[in-house]
Write a protein that holds these residues in place. Sequence first.
Motif, short mmCIF file in Angstrom:
data_model
loop_
_atom_site.label_atom_id
_atom_site.label_comp_id
_atom_site.label_asym_id
_atom_site.label_seq_id
_atom_site.Cartn_x
_atom_site.Cartn_y
_atom_site.Cartn_z
N ILE A 141 0.85 -1.19 0.00
CA ILE A 141 0.00 0.00 0.00
C ILE A 141 0.89 1.24 0.00
CG2 ILE A 141 -1.68 1.33 1.33
CD1 ILE A 141 -2.75 -1.32 2.41
N ARG A 142 0.55 2.21 -0.82
CA ARG A 142 1.28 3.48 -0.82
C ARG A 142 0.73 4.37 0.28
NH1 ARG A 142 3.56 7.48 -5.31
NH2 ARG A 142 4.33 9.06 -3.88
N VAL A 143 1.60 4.95 1.09
CA VAL A 143 1.18 5.87 2.14
C VAL A 143 1.65 7.26 1.79
CG1 VAL A 143 1.36 6.46 4.59
CG2 VAL A 143 1.27 4.05 3.89
N ARG A 144 0.71 8.19 1.70
CA ARG A 144 1.03 9.59 1.42
C ARG A 144 0.76 10.44 2.66
NH1 ARG A 144 1.27 10.75 -4.33
NH2 ARG A 144 0.29 9.06 -5.51
N LEU A 145 1.64 11.39 2.91
CA LEU A 145 1.46 12.35 3.99
C LEU A 145 1.08 13.69 3.38
CD1 LEU A 145 4.53 11.47 6.25
CD2 LEU A 145 2.27 10.38 6.15
N LEU A 146 -0.15 14.12 3.64
CA LEU A 146 -0.64 15.40 3.15
C LEU A 146 -0.46 16.41 4.29
CD1 LEU A 146 -1.92 13.27 1.28
CD2 LEU A 146 -3.97 14.67 1.18
N MET A 147 0.63 17.15 4.22
CA MET A 147 1.06 17.96 5.35
C MET A 147 0.97 19.46 5.07
SD MET A 147 4.46 15.72 6.34
CE MET A 147 5.06 15.59 4.64
N THR A 148 0.64 20.20 6.11
CA THR A 148 0.59 21.66 6.05
C THR A 148 1.14 22.24 7.34
OG1 THR A 148 -1.36 21.65 4.61
CG2 THR A 148 -0.90 23.69 5.80
N SER A 149 1.96 23.24 7.24
CA SER A 149 2.54 23.86 8.43
C SER A 149 1.48 24.50 9.31
CB SER A 149 3.55 24.94 8.03
OG SER A 149 4.61 24.39 7.29
N GLY A 150 1.50 24.15 10.59
CA GLY A 150 0.73 24.87 11.59
C GLY A 150 -0.76 24.62 11.63
N CYS A 151 -1.43 24.93 10.53
CA CYS A 151 -2.89 24.82 10.49
C CYS A 151 -3.36 24.69 9.06
CB CYS A 151 -3.54 26.04 11.16
SG CYS A 151 -3.09 27.63 10.43
N ILE A 152 -4.47 24.01 8.86
CA ILE A 152 -4.98 23.79 7.51
C ILE A 152 -5.34 25.10 6.83
CG2 ILE A 152 -7.37 23.48 8.25
CD1 ILE A 152 -7.70 21.46 5.97
N GLU A 153 -5.59 26.14 7.63
CA GLU A 153 -5.94 27.43 7.03
C GLU A 153 -4.82 27.97 6.15
OE1 GLU A 153 -8.83 26.56 10.03
OE2 GLU A 153 -6.64 26.62 10.21
N TYR A 154 -3.58 27.55 6.41
CA TYR A 154 -2.50 27.97 5.52
C TYR A 154 -2.68 27.33 4.14
CZ TYR A 154 2.05 28.50 3.36
OH TYR A 154 3.06 28.78 2.47
N TRP A 155 -2.99 26.04 4.11
CA TRP A 155 -3.27 25.39 2.82
C TRP A 155 -4.43 26.10 2.12
CZ3 TRP A 155 -2.46 22.94 -1.43
CH2 TRP A 155 -3.48 22.29 -2.12
N LEU A 156 -5.47 26.45 2.87
CA LEU A 156 -6.61 27.14 2.27
C LEU A 156 -6.24 28.54 1.78
CD1 LEU A 156 -9.41 26.09 4.80
CD2 LEU A 156 -8.81 25.01 2.62
#
Length: 218
Positions: free
Chosen positions: A103-118
């Motif tokens: 199984i491939r494992v991906r890490l969907l990461m964002t610094s600090g808080c998801i609001e930065y990704w948004l």
Amino acid sequence: MPRQFRKQKPYIVVFCEGESEQVYTDFLRDKFKDVAVIRRPKATGLFEEAQDRFNKDPKFRNNAEVTDEIWFFFDVETKDIASWSKRYKIIKYLRRQRKKPNIRVRLLMTSGCIEYWLMLHYKMTAPPLQTKAEKEQMISELKRLEPGYVKGDKKATEKIAEHYPTAVTNAAKTMKNLLPEGLPGLEDTDERNEWLCKNCKTFSNVHEAINFLSGLRI
């Protein structure tokens, strides 16, 4: 003439840290339902939750051989630096739940808080995002762009998410900007992901999952 077979859609299980990640995952599920099957548990929870599910829950354990990928959607914070070794053991355990290929494992990461990704859905920015004040400032800035946003709100989050092509471009820039600071490379490797989790620089790599889904349409 050989019989043509339709390629089976990848089956992806996503574990989310919070409700906002869950809402965004549901957006991706609906947006890319033509090329992938995306599922997530109703409850939030990350690495220990995934290990427990694949250990004990028949819905997950019995589907291990048809699970192509497992994603973890979470924030990278200084408080979690010491957790990498434990998390990595779980990652290796989950990979082995399917044989040839794992199984491939991906890490969907964002610094600090998801609001930065948004926020990256609107503009390129890379402020420090580890203290409570820094995170609150990012949330306030996002609300100025989307006044209806609150954590876990489906309507507001989906409205932001529609701008994902802009976020893909901006998030790729955040990753490239870390190369001079010591990031081992842009390729999704354990070495790179360990560096990201332990150094807590400002970045998001959620775009890599979107690039994967978009590539299934080609």
